[in-house]
Design a protein around this motif. Structure first.
Motif, PDB file in Angstrom:
ATOM      1  N   HIS A  46      -4.325  32.730  10.040  1.00  0.00           N
ATOM      2  CA  HIS A  46      -4.245  31.437  10.744  1.00  0.00           C
ATOM      3  C   HIS A  46      -3.357  30.461   9.979  1.00  0.00           C
ATOM      4  N   LEU A  47      -3.516  30.417   8.645  1.00  0.00           N
ATOM      5  CA  LEU A  47      -2.736  29.494   7.831  1.00  0.00           C
ATOM      6  C   LEU A  47      -1.255  29.840   7.878  1.00  0.00           C
ATOM      7  N   THR A  48      -0.921  31.137   7.803  1.00  0.00           N
ATOM      8  CA  THR A  48       0.481  31.566   7.846  1.00  0.00           C
ATOM      9  C   THR A  48       1.105  31.224   9.191  1.00  0.00           C
ATOM     10  N   LEU A  49       0.364  31.465  10.260  1.00  0.00           N
ATOM     11  CA  LEU A  49       0.871  31.144  11.592  1.00  0.00           C
ATOM     12  C   LEU A  49       1.009  29.632  11.773  1.00  0.00           C
ATOM     13  N   GLU A  85       6.062  22.889  16.442  1.00  0.00           N
ATOM     14  CA  GLU A  85       4.945  22.996  17.394  1.00  0.00           C
ATOM     15  C   GLU A  85       3.696  22.467  16.707  1.00  0.00           C
ATOM     16  N   THR A  86       3.612  21.134  16.642  1.00  0.00           N
ATOM     17  CA  THR A  86       2.586  20.482  15.842  1.00  0.00           C
ATOM     18  C   THR A  86       1.185  20.751  16.348  1.00  0.00           C
ATOM     19  N   ASP A  87       0.978  20.632  17.637  1.00  0.00           N
ATOM     20  CA  ASP A  87      -0.379  20.811  18.185  1.00  0.00           C
ATOM     21  C   ASP A  87      -0.911  22.220  17.919  1.00  0.00           C
ATOM     22  N   ASN A 100      -1.648  22.577  14.227  1.00  0.00           N
ATOM     23  CA  ASN A 100      -2.894  21.920  13.817  1.00  0.00           C
ATOM     24  C   ASN A 100      -4.118  22.743  14.228  1.00  0.00           C
ATOM     25  N   ARG A 101      -4.010  23.355  15.396  1.00  0.00           N
ATOM     26  CA  ARG A 101      -5.137  24.172  15.870  1.00  0.00           C
ATOM     27  C   ARG A 101      -5.370  25.344  14.918  1.00  0.00           C
ATOM     28  N   HIS A 102      -4.322  25.982  14.451  1.00  0.00           N
ATOM     29  CA  HIS A 102      -4.471  27.106  13.537  1.00  0.00           C
ATOM     30  C   HIS A 102      -4.867  26.652  12.131  1.00  0.00           C
ATOM     31  N   TYR A 103      -4.454  25.414  11.761  1.00  0.00           N
ATOM     32  CA  TYR A 103      -4.946  24.876  10.494  1.00  0.00           C
ATOM     33  C   TYR A 103      -6.463  24.735  10.534  1.00  0.00           C
ATOM     34  N   ARG A 104      -6.947  24.209  11.659  1.00  0.00           N
ATOM     35  CA  ARG A 104      -8.402  24.027  11.790  1.00  0.00           C
ATOM     36  C   ARG A 104      -9.115  25.385  11.795  1.00  0.00           C
ATOM     37  N   LEU A 105      -8.536  26.337  12.497  1.00  0.00           N
ATOM     38  CA  LEU A 105      -9.145  27.673  12.537  1.00  0.00           C
ATOM     39  C   LEU A 105      -9.147  28.315  11.143  1.00  0.00           C
TER      40      LEU A 105
END
Length: 393
Positions: free
Chosen positions: A362-365, A374-376, A379-384
Motif C-alpha cells: 500500500h505504501l509503495t503504491l 493522484e492525491t486522493d 491518500n487512500r493507500h497511505y491510510r490503508l
C-alpha cells in the motif's frame, strides 16, 4: 533319594563292622624284650584308624598354618575388591541422581580401596566440582594423573569440561590442545572445543569445527545446521560494514551454505545496506533458483541493479511459475518504478494487494500515485498502509 541311599549304605556298613568285630576273637602279640604287649585285634584296628586320622588331621593343620598368611592376604584382597566395587557403584548411582555429597564420599572410599583410579578419581572430581569444592576437585584430578597416567585423555576431557563450566575458556582450550596432541581429531574433544568457541564468539573457528564434526558424524545434522546459520549470521553482521570485507567473506562461504534461504537473506540484506545491488541480486537469484522462497523474492525489489532491465526479465520469468506470489509482484512493482514504467508498476502493485494486502505494498503504491499527482488515491493507500501496520501489531 540320594540321601536315603547314603543312609542305608552307612547303616549296612555299621552293621557289617559290628558283626565282624563281635565274631573276631583274634589278638596281636608285640614282643620287645624285656617288654611283652598283647592286644586284641579289634583294639589294634581301632588304634590304627585313630592314628591314621590323627596323622591326617595333623598334616592338614600344618598345611593350613603354612598357607594361613597367603589365605589371609587373599581374603583381605577379595574383601577390598568387593568393598571398592560396591563403593564405586554407589558413587555412580549417587552421581546420576545428583547426590553429589554421597558420590564424593563413596568415590573417595573406592579410591582409597584401590578401585580403578581412572574412574573413581574422576567421579570424585566431578562431584567436588558440583559441590563448588574446587580445592578437592583439583586434588582428585591430580590423583587421577598420578595413579592412572594411562587414562590421560579421560582426565583432560573432564578437566576441560569443568574449566568450561567455570568460564575459564582460555585454560579449557589449552587442555583441549593437549588432547589433540595425544589423539588427533578426538570427537568428544571437538564437541567441547565447539562449545568453547561458541562462548568466545570465534565464529570462523566454529565453522571449521562444524566441518570436522560433520565429516566424522560427530553431531546431528540439524544441530550443525542451526549452529552454522548462527555463525554465518554473526559473521555477516561483523563484516557487513565494509563491502570489500563482506565480499571476501562471502567468497569463502561454501556453495551449499550460500544456497541456504536464511543465509542468503542475511547476505542480501547486508549487500543492500551497502548499496551493492548487483551482489545482492546474485545472492538472491542463486538461492531462488535452487528453492523458491517468497521472502527472498521480496528482496529482489530492493536490489538496485546496474542492469535493471535484465533483472526485471528474470523476475517476470519467475512470475510465470508463481503468479499468485504477492511478494514477487511487489518486487516487480518496485523494479518497474526504478525503470519509470509507472503503469506497469501500478499494475503489479495492485495485483500484489489483491493477492495479499500488506502495509509495504500500500505504501509503495501510495508513493507511486503521489508522484503521478493522484492525491486522493495516494491518500487512500497511505491510510490503508497505516491500518495494515496497526492490524499486524
Amino acid at each position: 533319594m540320594r540321601v536315603l541311599i547314603w543312609i542305608l549304605l552307612i547303616l549296612a556298613l555299621a552293621i557289617g563292622v559290628s558283626l565282624l568285630v563281635g565274631n573276631n576273637e583274634g589278638y596281636v602279640l608285640i614282643v620287645r624284650p624285656p617288654y611283652r604287649l598283647e592286644l586284641s585285634l579289634n583294639l589294634l584296628l581301632i588304634l590304627v584308624v585313630l592314628a591314621f586320622a590323627s596323622l591326617h588331621l595333623l598334616l592338614r593343620f600344618i598345611h593350613y598354618a603354612r598357607d594361613l598368611p597367603a589365605n589371609v592376604r587373599a581374603y583381605k584382597e577379595n574383601r577390598r575388591i568387593r568393598l571398592g566395587h560396591a563403593s564405586l557403584l554407589e558413587a555412580l548411582h549417587a552421581l546420576s541422581q545428583g547426590r553429589y555429597q554421597i558420590a564424593q564420599k563413596s568415590a573417595s572410599k573406592a579410591l582409597d580401596l584401590g578401585e580403578d583410579p581412572s574412574l573413581t578419581a574422576l567421579i570424585a572430581a566431578r562431584a567436588s566440582h558440583k559441590l563448588k569444592q574446587k580445592g578437592q576437585r583439583d586434588y582428585y584430578l591430580a590423583e587421577a594423573e598420578r595413579l592412572a597416567p594411562d587414562a590421560e585423555v579421560a582426565r583432560l576431557l573432564l578437566q576441560a569440561e569443568l574449566l568450561l563450566d567455570d568460564r575459564l575458556y582460555s585454560q579449557a582450550l589449552d587442555v583441549l590442545q593437549q588432547i589433540e596432541k595425544i589423539e588427533h581429531r578426538f570427537i568428544p574433544a571437538l564437541r567441547l572445543e565447539l562449545k568453547v568457541q561458541l562462548r568466545l564468539n570465534n565464529w570462523e573457528q566454529v565453522l571449521v569445527l562444524l566441518q570436522q564434526l560433520e565429516k566424522h558424524d560427530g553431531m546431528e545434522s540439524w544441530q550443525a545446521r542451526e549452529i552454522r546459520l548462527q555463525a554465518h549470521q554473526h559473521l555477516i553482521e561483523r563484516h557487513g560494514h565494509n563491502l570489500n570485507t563482506l565480499m571476501n567473506y562471502w567468497k569463502r562461504v561454501p556453495a551449499e551454505d550460500k544456497l541456504n534461504t536464511r543465509i542468503a537473506k542475511l547476505a542480501a540484506d547486508a549487500f543492500i545496506r551497502l548499496n551493492a545491488g548487483n551482489q545482492a541480486q546474485e545472492v538472491l537469484e542463486m538461492s531462488l533458483t535452487r528453492e523458491w522462497d517468497s521472502e527472498l523474492a521480496a528482496k529482489l525489489g530492493d536490489c538496485a541493479s546496474t542492469n535493471p532491465q535484465k533483472q526485471l526479465q528474470q523476475a517476470e520469468h519467475w512470475l510465470l511459475s508463481h503468479e499468485q506470489d504477492a511478494k514477487l509482484l511487489l518486487a516487480l512493482g518496485k523494479m518497474c518504478m526504478r525503470l519509470e514504467l509507472w503503469g506497469k508498476a501500478q499494475s503489479y502493485l495492485e495485483a500484489s494487494i489483491s493477492v495479499q494486502p500488506c502495509a509495504e505494498a500500500h505504501l509503495t503504491l501510495a508513493r507511486l500515485l503521489d508522484n503521478r499527482g493522484e492525491t486522493d488515491a495516494a491518500n487512500r493507500h497511505y491510510r490503508l498502509s497505516v491500518q495494515a501496520c496497526e492490524d499486524n501489531k
